[in-house]
Design an enzyme around this catalytic site. Structure first.
Site, PDB file in Angstrom:
ATOM      1  N   LYS A 116     -17.805  42.054 -30.607  1.00 45.26           N
ATOM      2  CA  LYS A 116     -17.417  43.461 -30.495  1.00 45.26           C
ATOM      3  C   LYS A 116     -16.321  43.729 -31.490  1.00 45.26           C
ATOM      4  O   LYS A 116     -15.506  42.847 -31.784  1.00 45.26           O
ATOM      5  CB  LYS A 116     -16.896  43.762 -29.083  1.00 45.26           C
ATOM      6  CG  LYS A 116     -17.061  45.204 -28.686  1.00 45.26           C
ATOM      7  CD  LYS A 116     -18.472  45.439 -28.172  1.00 45.26           C
ATOM      8  CE  LYS A 116     -18.666  46.825 -27.654  1.00 45.26           C
ATOM      9  NZ  LYS A 116     -19.900  46.898 -26.867  1.00 45.26           N
TER      10      LYS A 116
HETATM   11  N1  GLU Z   1     -22.609  49.001 -28.056  1.00 42.63           N
HETATM   12  C1  GLU Z   1     -23.818  48.717 -27.360  1.00 42.63           C
HETATM   13  C2  GLU Z   1     -23.558  47.820 -26.174  1.00 42.63           C
HETATM   14  O1  GLU Z   1     -22.462  47.741 -25.664  1.00 42.63           O
HETATM   15  C3  GLU Z   1     -24.920  48.221 -28.277  1.00 42.63           C
HETATM   16  C4  GLU Z   1     -24.666  46.925 -28.959  1.00 42.63           C
HETATM   17  C5  GLU Z   1     -25.746  46.557 -29.965  1.00 42.63           C
HETATM   18  O2  GLU Z   1     -26.748  47.229 -30.056  1.00 42.63           O
HETATM   19  O3  GLU Z   1     -25.521  45.594 -30.681  1.00 42.63           O
HETATM   20  O4  GLU Z   1     -24.449  47.221 -25.645  1.00 42.63           O
END
Ligand code: GLU
Length: 430
Positions: A116
């Protein structure tokens, strides 16, 4: 009443998201009898980057933004997870979100790890040019850590397909190649996938439908309250409304709005298109504005969908929650103490790492299409998402029944087992 009182409350000070995540892990590790060595390899993040990003503003001033990137685990594939642009993100929170990505990918069994990223900025306060420069600076400062086989970012709170296009362009220009698989959630014109924008919401709806079926009922006429009307909440509202559910309350940054007879979701979506958020939606009688946005959690409803930020349902507000089913559209929306109260009450909680995994699932499908250079029709993407979500829901439910535990524990049991197996099979490099 003062508009401030209606804003959703952030409770970073009262609970650390990473503590929440680690408590969940520790409980599941007991079920699996993991050894300290196994835990050491898969619990904590592998890499934590804290960076300062100098960016020129439109008026010529330079502002320095705090950025983070946390790569939690790459045992099962490249690190995967969104980049958040928000003024109040903490490193602790990014660590928790990266942790959840590892286990989210594992629970739906897609071959990705967890990561993240974040930049502390308020997208609403910046021009398009400033956001573009913040985005490009973030990506270029971290360019060696990203890559189609290293770390593949995606949108999260405060970021969108346009920002993903700038990330992809920054990377591709730097490498002198067209490399769309470095990031997912891109616009369709530059290698995005059909259905990606709606995919997190669609995944939540697959889970809700499976839960209703398991409980012997169906979506028709079901009352639903949704906290958050961003990408996830608004798509969940639209899909469930189209399928015959009654959306009795919705909320966003401007406050919460309820209507026992059901809110006209196409009117709410139109309102947001015109005004950016739901403020003023109560005018004309479409809904009543609740005095405090938190009251949304307490409305009389069958299903409650927290789809905003972490720590929404806490020990302080949990007692008023009436919903029988809680579908975690957001990551970490229930604190551990509130979770315990809800479990004791018999609530059917669909945990975040399963419930909101539709987004990363279609991200994976986008990455696959980028690598093939062949793009699928909408129906194919939707069918693949449905197959993956239903299979994951089924195995989590069976695991919960087998171990006589909550769906949250069951989701972790399924996911941790996969991550541990990958770690053991790979062994240590040196
Ligand atoms: N931000 C989204 C999540 O928390 C998508 C992450 C992604 O597609 O890599 O799942």
């Amino acid at each position: 009443m003062a508009s401030n009182a209606a804003k959703p409350k952030r409770l970073y000070q009262t609970i650390s998201s990473v503590e929440n995540a680690y408590q969940q892990f520790d409980r599941a590790a007991k079920f699996l009898d993991l050894t300290p060595n196994q835990i050491a390899v898969i619990k904590a993040p592998r890499r934590v980057v804290d960076l300062q990003l100098p960016v020129r503003m439109d008026n010529g001033d330079i502002r320095v933004f705090q950025g983070y990137l946390v790569q939690h685990n790459i045992g099962r594939g490249p690190a995967k997870g969104g980049i958040r642009f928000h003024p109040q993100v903490s490193l602790d929170e990014v660590k928790a979100l990266a942790f959840w990505m590892t286990y989210k990918c594992a629970v739906v069994n897609i071959p990705m790890g967890g990561a993240k990223g974040a930049v502390l900025c308020d997208p609403k306060q910046h021009t398009t040019g400033e956001i573009e420069r913040i985005s490009r600076r973030y990506f270029s400062d971290l360019i060696e850590l990203f890559g189609p086989d290293r770390n593949v970012p995606a949108p999260d709170v405060g970021t969108n397909p346009q920002i993903m296009a700038w990330f992809m362009d920054t990377y591709s220009m730097h490498k002198r190649d067209f490399l769309p698989a470095v990031v997912t959630g891109k616009p369709l014109e530059v290698g995005g996938s059909k259905a990606r924008l709606q995919s997190t919401g669609a995944g939540v709806v697959h889970c809700v439908r499976s839960a209703l079926q398991h409980l012997g009922t169906n979506v028709n006429g079901c009352r639903v309250a949704i906290q958050g009307f961003g990408n996830v909440g608004s798509n969940v509202a639209k899909l469930l409304w189209d399928q015959g559910a009654k959306i009795v309350a919705v909320s966003d940054i401007s406050g919460a709005y309820s209507n026992k007879k059901g809110i006209d979701i196409s009117a709410a979506l139109e309102h947001v298109q015109r005004h950016r958020d739901l403020s003023g939606f109560e005018q004309g009688g479409a809904a009543d504005k609740l005095e405090d946005a938190e009251q949304l959690l307490h409305v009389d409803t069958d299903i409650l969908i927290p789809a905003a930020l972490e720590n929404a349902i806490t020990a302080q507000n949990v007692s008023g929650v009436k919903a029988r089913i809680i579908a975690e559209g957001a990551n970490g929306p229930i604190t551990p103490d509130a979770d315990q109260v809800l479990q004791e009450k018999g609530a059917f909680i669909i945990p975040d790492i399963l419930c909101n995994a539709g987004g990363v699932t279609v991200s994976y499908l986008e990455w696959v299409q980028n690598r093939m250079g062949y793009y699928w029709q909408l129906e194919r993407v939707q069918a693949e998402l449905s197959t993956i979500m239903h299979a994951a829901f089924k195995s989590v439910l069976e695991t919960a029944e087998r171990h006589d535990c909550s769906l949250r524990m069951a989701a972790y049991i399924c996911a941790i087992r996969r991550v541990t197996q990958a770690a053991e099979l790979r062994g240590l490099y040196a």
